[in-house]
Design a protein around this motif. Sequence first.
Motif, PDB file in Angstrom:
ATOM      1  N   THR A 236     -39.547  52.208  35.339  1.00 52.43           N
ATOM      2  CA  THR A 236     -38.113  52.259  35.917  1.00 52.43           C
ATOM      3  C   THR A 236     -36.762  51.928  35.993  1.00 52.43           C
ATOM      4  O   THR A 236     -36.173  51.912  36.572  1.00 52.43           O
ATOM      5  CB  THR A 236     -38.465  51.112  37.088  1.00 52.43           C
ATOM      6  OG1 THR A 236     -38.604  49.458  36.717  1.00 52.43           O
ATOM      7  CG2 THR A 236     -39.994  51.507  37.710  1.00 52.43           C
ATOM      8  N   LYS A 237     -36.960  51.673  33.850  1.00 53.60           N
ATOM      9  CA  LYS A 237     -35.836  51.072  33.054  1.00 53.60           C
ATOM     10  C   LYS A 237     -34.857  52.567  32.772  1.00 53.60           C
ATOM     11  O   LYS A 237     -35.955  53.460  32.345  1.00 53.60           O
ATOM     12  CB  LYS A 237     -36.096  49.995  32.351  1.00 53.60           C
ATOM     13  CG  LYS A 237     -36.916  49.201  33.217  1.00 53.60           C
ATOM     14  CD  LYS A 237     -36.354  47.649  34.032  1.00 53.60           C
ATOM     15  CE  LYS A 237     -36.732  46.413  33.741  1.00 53.60           C
ATOM     16  NZ  LYS A 237     -37.516  46.856  35.013  1.00 53.60           N
ATOM     17  N   GLN A 238     -33.751  52.076  33.202  1.00 51.17           N
ATOM     18  CA  GLN A 238     -32.556  52.741  32.386  1.00 51.17           C
ATOM     19  C   GLN A 238     -32.876  52.832  31.191  1.00 51.17           C
ATOM     20  O   GLN A 238     -33.055  51.935  30.430  1.00 51.17           O
ATOM     21  CB  GLN A 238     -31.290  52.636  32.716  1.00 51.17           C
ATOM     22  CG  GLN A 238     -30.515  54.126  33.108  1.00 51.17           C
ATOM     23  CD  GLN A 238     -29.194  53.376  33.451  1.00 51.17           C
ATOM     24  OE1 GLN A 238     -28.876  53.131  33.491  1.00 51.17           O
ATOM     25  NE2 GLN A 238     -29.082  54.608  33.999  1.00 51.17           N
ATOM     26  N   ARG A 239     -33.187  54.347  30.357  1.00 55.09           N
ATOM     27  CA  ARG A 239     -32.576  53.625  28.568  1.00 55.09           C
ATOM     28  C   ARG A 239     -32.138  53.703  28.166  1.00 55.09           C
ATOM     29  O   ARG A 239     -31.009  53.797  28.289  1.00 55.09           O
ATOM     30  CB  ARG A 239     -32.989  55.354  28.029  1.00 55.09           C
ATOM     31  CG  ARG A 239     -34.575  56.151  29.139  1.00 55.09           C
ATOM     32  CD  ARG A 239     -34.822  57.934  28.121  1.00 55.09           C
ATOM     33  NE  ARG A 239     -36.006  57.648  27.890  1.00 55.09           N
ATOM     34  CZ  ARG A 239     -36.384  57.759  25.864  1.00 55.09           C
ATOM     35  NH1 ARG A 239     -35.754  57.475  25.327  1.00 55.09           N
ATOM     36  NH2 ARG A 239     -37.644  57.011  26.056  1.00 55.09           N
ATOM     37  N   GLY A 240     -32.089  52.449  27.326  1.00 55.66           N
ATOM     38  CA  GLY A 240     -31.113  52.193  26.114  1.00 55.66           C
ATOM     39  C   GLY A 240     -30.644  51.351  26.533  1.00 55.66           C
ATOM     40  O   GLY A 240     -29.453  50.475  26.078  1.00 55.66           O
ATOM     41  N   SER A 241     -31.324  50.537  28.140  1.00 53.14           N
ATOM     42  CA  SER A 241     -30.552  49.503  28.805  1.00 53.14           C
ATOM     43  C   SER A 241     -31.475  48.081  28.533  1.00 53.14           C
ATOM     44  O   SER A 241     -32.334  47.695  27.895  1.00 53.14           O
ATOM     45  CB  SER A 241     -31.271  49.163  30.141  1.00 53.14           C
ATOM     46  OG  SER A 241     -32.276  49.038  29.924  1.00 53.14           O
ATOM     47  N   HIS A 243     -32.853  45.218  29.636  1.00 49.97           N
ATOM     48  CA  HIS A 243     -33.866  45.436  30.597  1.00 49.97           C
ATOM     49  C   HIS A 243     -35.037  46.122  30.183  1.00 49.97           C
ATOM     50  O   HIS A 243     -36.137  45.842  30.014  1.00 49.97           O
ATOM     51  CB  HIS A 243     -33.700  45.635  32.076  1.00 49.97           C
ATOM     52  CG  HIS A 243     -32.845  44.383  33.091  1.00 49.97           C
ATOM     53  ND1 HIS A 243     -31.506  45.084  33.433  1.00 49.97           N
ATOM     54  CD2 HIS A 243     -32.807  43.701  32.459  1.00 49.97           C
ATOM     55  CE1 HIS A 243     -30.678  43.869  34.225  1.00 49.97           C
ATOM     56  NE2 HIS A 243     -31.546  43.293  33.516  1.00 49.97           N
ATOM     57  N   ARG A 244     -34.774  47.739  29.941  1.00 47.74           N
ATOM     58  CA  ARG A 244     -35.769  48.060  29.198  1.00 47.74           C
ATOM     59  C   ARG A 244     -35.855  47.786  27.925  1.00 47.74           C
ATOM     60  O   ARG A 244     -37.397  47.722  27.615  1.00 47.74           O
ATOM     61  CB  ARG A 244     -35.411  49.669  29.197  1.00 47.74           C
ATOM     62  CG  ARG A 244     -37.026  50.751  28.398  1.00 47.74           C
ATOM     63  CD  ARG A 244     -35.639  51.813  28.192  1.00 47.74           C
ATOM     64  NE  ARG A 244     -36.427  52.406  27.512  1.00 47.74           N
ATOM     65  CZ  ARG A 244     -38.254  53.072  27.477  1.00 47.74           C
ATOM     66  NH1 ARG A 244     -38.255  53.875  28.926  1.00 47.74           N
ATOM     67  NH2 ARG A 244     -38.472  53.808  26.659  1.00 47.74           N
ATOM     68  N   ARG A 245     -35.562  46.880  27.648  1.00 49.02           N
ATOM     69  CA  ARG A 245     -36.228  46.458  25.772  1.00 49.02           C
ATOM     70  C   ARG A 245     -36.842  45.206  26.183  1.00 49.02           C
ATOM     71  O   ARG A 245     -38.092  45.260  25.721  1.00 49.02           O
ATOM     72  CB  ARG A 245     -35.005  46.227  25.451  1.00 49.02           C
ATOM     73  CG  ARG A 245     -34.717  46.591  23.322  1.00 49.02           C
ATOM     74  CD  ARG A 245     -33.760  46.197  22.744  1.00 49.02           C
ATOM     75  NE  ARG A 245     -32.872  44.901  22.729  1.00 49.02           N
ATOM     76  CZ  ARG A 245     -31.909  44.221  23.454  1.00 49.02           C
ATOM     77  NH1 ARG A 245     -31.249  45.675  22.592  1.00 49.02           N
ATOM     78  NH2 ARG A 245     -30.676  43.740  23.015  1.00 49.02           N
ATOM     79  N   VAL A 248     -40.300  46.511  27.596  1.00 50.99           N
ATOM     80  CA  VAL A 248     -41.591  47.136  26.666  1.00 50.99           C
ATOM     81  C   VAL A 248     -41.821  46.277  25.788  1.00 50.99           C
ATOM     82  O   VAL A 248     -42.650  46.335  25.669  1.00 50.99           O
ATOM     83  CB  VAL A 248     -40.413  47.992  25.022  1.00 50.99           C
ATOM     84  CG1 VAL A 248     -40.580  48.460  23.610  1.00 50.99           C
ATOM     85  CG2 VAL A 248     -39.695  48.703  25.429  1.00 50.99           C
ATOM     86  N   GLU A 249     -40.910  45.225  25.278  1.00 50.86           N
ATOM     87  CA  GLU A 249     -41.797  44.311  24.118  1.00 50.86           C
ATOM     88  C   GLU A 249     -42.719  43.137  25.874  1.00 50.86           C
ATOM     89  O   GLU A 249     -44.133  43.132  25.007  1.00 50.86           O
ATOM     90  CB  GLU A 249     -40.424  43.056  24.754  1.00 50.86           C
ATOM     91  CG  GLU A 249     -39.939  43.015  23.317  1.00 50.86           C
ATOM     92  CD  GLU A 249     -38.283  41.922  22.727  1.00 50.86           C
ATOM     93  OE1 GLU A 249     -38.529  41.220  24.293  1.00 50.86           O
ATOM     94  OE2 GLU A 249     -37.360  42.254  22.201  1.00 50.86           O
ATOM     95  N   CYS A 250     -42.371  43.771  27.051  1.00 57.69           N
ATOM     96  CA  CYS A 250     -43.534  42.655  27.805  1.00 57.69           C
ATOM     97  C   CYS A 250     -44.669  43.526  28.020  1.00 57.69           C
ATOM     98  O   CYS A 250     -46.027  43.218  27.559  1.00 57.69           O
ATOM     99  CB  CYS A 250     -42.930  43.111  28.870  1.00 57.69           C
ATOM    100  SG  CYS A 250     -43.232  41.287  30.364  1.00 57.69           S
ATOM    101  N   VAL A 251     -44.626  45.113  27.618  1.00 56.37           N
ATOM    102  CA  VAL A 251     -46.477  45.591  27.230  1.00 56.37           C
ATOM    103  C   VAL A 251     -46.416  45.871  25.661  1.00 56.37           C
ATOM    104  O   VAL A 251     -47.981  45.165  26.156  1.00 56.37           O
ATOM    105  CB  VAL A 251     -46.012  47.460  27.171  1.00 56.37           C
ATOM    106  CG1 VAL A 251     -46.164  48.255  27.179  1.00 56.37           C
ATOM    107  CG2 VAL A 251     -45.175  47.733  29.253  1.00 56.37           C
TER     108      VAL A 251
END
Length: 401
Positions: A236-241, A243-245, A248-251
Motif C-alpha cells: 500500500t506504500k508509495q514507491r520511493g517514500s 514509509h515504504r522503506r 521493506v525493513e519490516c518484511v
Amino acid sequence: MPVIGLQYRLGVGRCRSYRYLLIPTVRQQACLVGLLGLQCELYNAALEERRGAWRWERRSVSFFDQCRVLTSLRGVRPEVLASGVTVCRGTLRRLDWAFAGFYRRCRAGQRPGYPRFRPRSRWDSLQWEDRNGWRLDEPSRRLHLFGVGGLKVRLHRPLRGIPKAITVRREGRRWWVTIRCVEVPAEPLSPTGRQVGIDLGVRVLVATSDGALITNDRHAQRAAKRLARAQHDLATKQRGSKHRRRAVECVAAAHRRVRNRRADMLHRLSRRLVNDYEVLVHEKLIVSNLVCRPQPRPDGAGGYASNGAAAKTGLNRCIHDAGWGTLLAMITYKAESAGRTVIAVDPRNTSRTCAHCGHVSAGNRRGAVFRCQACGHEAHADTNAAINILRAGRAQQQNAA
Ligand SMILES: [Zn+2]
C-alpha cells in the motif's frame, strides 16, 4: 554447504565458520556503508567491462584480468583502494562466481538469467579472501579493518583453528562478521554405544528408531500471518517514500526471524542427536529433486490438465520449511568433528516394509499408521521407517567391513 566448498578451495584440514556480532561506532558504521557503496560500484563496473568486452570485441575477461587492472585504479579512483586491495578482490571474486554459475547452468541446458547490475540497496556484504587488510585481536575483542578501524566484536564463543578469511555483512541495522577458519581441531565425544535410524518427514520432522517423534514446528507457517500482514502493508506504500522503506525493513525482519528460529531449532536437534548416538543412519535424499515443479500435462485441446502443481507447491513449501538438507548437513559436520559415524542409505521401500516381518507392500501404510498386511504388526509409520533405515545402515556397514 559452504563449509564443504571452502574445504575444497583451501585444501587444508577441517574448516569451520564462526559468526559474531559487530558493534561499530557511528563513525565506523558510516565508513562501512561507504565501503559497501564503493564495492557495489566496483561490482557493476566490472560487470560492465565483461559485458562490453564480449559484446564489442568477442573477448572474455577473467577474474585475473580484472584483478590486474585493480592497481591501475590508484590514479583514477584512489578511494576505491582506500580499504586495501583484498576487499576489492573479494568483490571481483563474487562477480566471477556469478558468471561461473551462469555458464554452468547454460552448459546444463537450463536458461539462467545473465548476471545483473546491483543496486546499492541490495549490496550488503564485504569479503576479505586472505589474511590481508584485517586482523582479529581476541584479547581486546576487536576486529581491525584496514581503512575502517578497530571494531568491537561480541566473541560469544571461542574461535578455533586458524582464521583465513572473513565476510562482513549488514542485516537490517546489525552488522555481522563471519570468520572462516582452517585446521579446526576435532572435539571427540565419549562413546555411547547407541545407534539410531532417522526418518525425515513433513508432519513429524524427525522420527528415530527408538520411537522418539520430533514434530515440525513449521516456523514459517506460524509466521506466515505476520509476514502476509507486513507484505500487504508494503504493497500500500508509495514507491520511493520513507514509509515504504520502513515497510521493506519490516518484511525483511519477519523473514529473518523465521530463518533464525529455524536454524536455531535445527542446531539444537542435530546437536542432541550427535551427542546421544554413535552411529546415525539417514535416508539419502536429493532435495533439489524433491522440490522441483511437476511437469505440465497438456490435455490435447490447447489447455492443461491438472498436474497436482498446487498440492506440490504446498508440499515444496513444507520441505523447504522443514529444512531436511540443512539438518542433514548439520548432523554430518557435527558428527565428523565428534568422531561419530553417519551413514546414508537408499530410501527405497523404507516406508513400505514391515519392520517386524519384512513384508513389503504399499497397502501396509495408511497415513501416519503402519499396519502390516502379513503379520498385523502395528506402529507409527515414521518409527517403522526409521527402524528399517537403521537396519539398512547396519547391513551397509557390515558389507563395507
Ligand atoms: Zn509384518
